[in-house]
Design a protein around this motif. Structure first.
Motif, PDB file in Angstrom:
ATOM      1  N   HIS A 176       0.850  -1.203   0.000  1.00 21.50           N
ATOM      2  CA  HIS A 176       0.000   0.000   0.000  1.00 21.50           C
ATOM      3  C   HIS A 176       0.882   1.250   0.000  1.00 21.50           C
ATOM      4  CE1 HIS A 176      -4.043  -1.563   0.233  1.00 21.50           C
ATOM      5  NE2 HIS A 176      -3.721  -2.386   1.222  1.00 21.50           N
ATOM      6  N   THR A 200      -7.086   1.747  -2.812  1.00 21.30           N
ATOM      7  CA  THR A 200      -7.138   0.330  -3.172  1.00 21.30           C
ATOM      8  C   THR A 200      -7.368  -0.552  -1.948  1.00 21.30           C
ATOM      9  OG1 THR A 200      -4.791  -0.231  -2.842  1.00 21.30           O
ATOM     10  CG2 THR A 200      -5.394   0.758  -4.969  1.00 21.30           C
ATOM     11  N   LYS A 202      -6.295  -4.674  -0.865  1.00 23.99           N
ATOM     12  CA  LYS A 202      -5.429  -5.768  -1.297  1.00 23.99           C
ATOM     13  C   LYS A 202      -5.794  -7.032  -0.538  1.00 23.99           C
ATOM     14  CE  LYS A 202      -1.387  -2.874  -2.524  1.00 23.99           C
ATOM     15  NZ  LYS A 202      -1.056  -3.266  -3.898  1.00 23.99           N
ATOM     16  N   GLU A 211       1.084 -11.036  -1.813  1.00 26.12           N
ATOM     17  CA  GLU A 211      -0.122 -10.334  -2.268  1.00 26.12           C
ATOM     18  C   GLU A 211      -0.809 -11.205  -3.324  1.00 26.12           C
ATOM     19  OE1 GLU A 211      -1.021  -6.567  -5.076  1.00 26.12           O
ATOM     20  OE2 GLU A 211       0.373  -6.142  -3.442  1.00 26.12           O
ATOM     21  N   TYR A 213      -4.200 -10.251  -4.802  1.00 24.86           N
ATOM     22  CA  TYR A 213      -4.826  -9.319  -5.755  1.00 24.86           C
ATOM     23  C   TYR A 213      -4.791  -7.911  -5.198  1.00 24.86           C
ATOM     24  CZ  TYR A 213      -7.058 -13.463  -7.788  1.00 24.86           C
ATOM     25  OH  TYR A 213      -7.304 -14.683  -8.357  1.00 24.86           O
ATOM     26  N   THR A 214      -4.785  -6.935  -6.096  1.00 28.11           N
ATOM     27  CA  THR A 214      -5.085  -5.556  -5.718  1.00 28.11           C
ATOM     28  C   THR A 214      -6.440  -5.217  -6.324  1.00 28.11           C
ATOM     29  OG1 THR A 214      -2.776  -4.885  -5.625  1.00 28.11           O
ATOM     30  CG2 THR A 214      -4.374  -3.136  -5.903  1.00 28.11           C
ATOM     31  N   ARG A 216      -8.657  -2.552  -7.558  1.00 27.78           N
ATOM     32  CA  ARG A 216      -8.605  -1.156  -8.012  1.00 27.78           C
ATOM     33  C   ARG A 216      -9.920  -0.742  -8.623  1.00 27.78           C
ATOM     34  NH1 ARG A 216      -3.446  -2.823  -9.517  1.00 27.78           N
ATOM     35  NH2 ARG A 216      -1.793  -1.702  -8.401  1.00 27.78           N
TER      36      ARG A 216
END
Length: 415
Positions: A176, A200, A202, A211, A213-214, A216
């Motif tokens: 982030h 966003t 996450k 991680e 996925y992000t 958006r």
């Protein structure tokens, strides 16, 4: 498929089936959200057996007994009176949040002092201090129902995953670009979701710390996020006035809930994942069809911003808390207001049902928390003693312990 065992789930009422399929142990649940003290058990069991092949005729009596036990439990509406049990001077600097594990045996506090502390509810003793963040620890959570891990989200833009038992940090999730202000574990406890001022959210893998996925799509900070009961959907509420529904397995956008005309303050699913409730600074709550993202009702009546909203466990009731100093209870079926909770002398920032669904807990800037009758809206108890506003309050799973957190830097345990 072979049925191994049957387990009861009290809140919300249901039966859990443990069964074997191709040598693997699996579980499924039968929700009994409409079960009441007057339900005809034999007819209900017959209906369940038609729909569930694992429950053969030889199990009929056992299932009947289990449902009768659930019925008894539902009949015991908790008329618990709470007394102050302990006052904890938790941190030197202000508290940010308080969270209980499922049983209520321990709880955590986040603070401006950059730590999260773990406490024993029964003794009020500090069990551990989770140190490592370089700024305010703001969002905190246990991975309930398991309760063996804690996630902390910080203004240092990272989220950390900790062991409850040892206090050891398993992972630091970095990525982030602004403060993390909300977080949640999925029900399976395989993912942590974080929401940030960077617009966003996450999803992070608990096992490997990577991680996944992000998410958006928002144009302003995300301040609320939660998974549905099955863990395949996640919703994010933002200051851009919208709520987005995401597929947790693919990270794709499923629906955008557009309709509020001010910032979102809260967003949650009901238990059976059919409805989404959103609260906004525009003084309204909206109810949405979780499948198609269409607004099915707007709940009005408050004279100021909605600061919190929630369903009860069965999803039959909705509660709203407002800066106008009142709370309201709505029927999810009729969308009508059934009670108005009046008595606080300041804004109400937190509201929640006890697991039984017959009591409500509110926390206010008037330095008190209150317990209300969820059917009549009558105030049953005022929890007094804090010397500054209460920003956090919660019931444990049994509904017989309450924790309140205040700007006076103390936590109070009521039981």
């Amino acid at each position: 498929m072979k049925l191994k065992s049957l387990l009861l789930r009290y809140y919300p009422p249901g039966i859990m089936l443990e069964y074997e399929k191709h040598g693997e142990l699996k579980t499924k649940s039968i929700d009994l959200l409409d079960l009441g003290p007057s339900t005809d058990v034999s007819a209900l069991v017959e209906e369940i057996q038609k729909a569930e092949p694992l429950l053969t005729a030889s199990r009929t009596e056992q299932v009947k007994l289990l449902i009768q036990r659930l019925q008894e439990k539902l009949g015991q509406n908790s008329n618990h009176t709470f007394y102050l049990f302990k006052v904890l001077k938790a941190h030197i600097l202000p508290l940010t949040n308080v969270a209980l594990n499922k049983s209520g045996s321990c709880f955590i506090t986040g603070s401006y002092d950059r730590t999260c502390k773990l406490w024993d509810t029964a003794s009020g003793e500090e069990l551990n201090t989770l140190e490592g963040h370089r700024n305010v620890v703001y969002a905190i959570a246990f991975n309930n129902p398991y309760g063996d891990k804690i996630a902390t989200g910080s203004f240092d833009k990272t989220c950390k995953l900790w062991s409850v038992e040892t206090g050891k940090c398993y992972h630091t999730f970095r990525g982030h670009t602004a403060e993390i202000v909300c977080l949640s574990f999925n029900p399976q406890s395989t993912l942590v979701a974080t929401g940030s001022m960077d617009t966003t959210a996450k999803l992070w893998d608990i096992q490997n710390g990577e991680e996944v996925y992000t998410l958006r799509g928002h144009s302003a900070e995300i301040i609320s996020l939660s998974f549905n009961t099955s863990g395949d959907r996640i919703i994010t509420g933002s200051f851009d006035h919208t709520v987005v529904v995401w597929d947790a397995d693919t990270g794709r956008k499923v629906n955008i809930l557009i309709g509020h005309c001010a910032e979102i303050s809260s967003a949650s699913f009901n238990w059976d994942c059919s409805l989404i409730l959103t609260g906004s600074m525009d003084k309204t709550c909206m109810l949405w069809d979780a499948t198609n993202g269409k607004c099915v009702a707007t709940l009005t009546g408050h004279d100021d911003e909605i600061l919190d909203s929630c369903f009860n466990y069965t999803g039959k009731l909705i509660a709203t808390a407002s800066a106008d100093g009142t709370a309201r209870i709505f029927s999810a079926a009729t969308r009508k207001c059934i009670a108005k909770l009046e008595g606080h002398e300041g804004e109400i920032s937190k509201i929640s049902f006890n697991p039984q669904g017959n009591r409500l807990l509110t926390g206010s800037s008037d330095k008190t928390a209150r317990i209300w009758d969820a059917q009549t809206g009558q105030c049953l108890q005022v929890l007094e003693g804090h010397t500054d506003e209460i920003f956090s309050c919660a019931f444990n799973y049994k509904g017989n312990i309450v924790i309140t957190g205040s700007k006076d830097n103390t936590c109070r345990i009521w039981r």
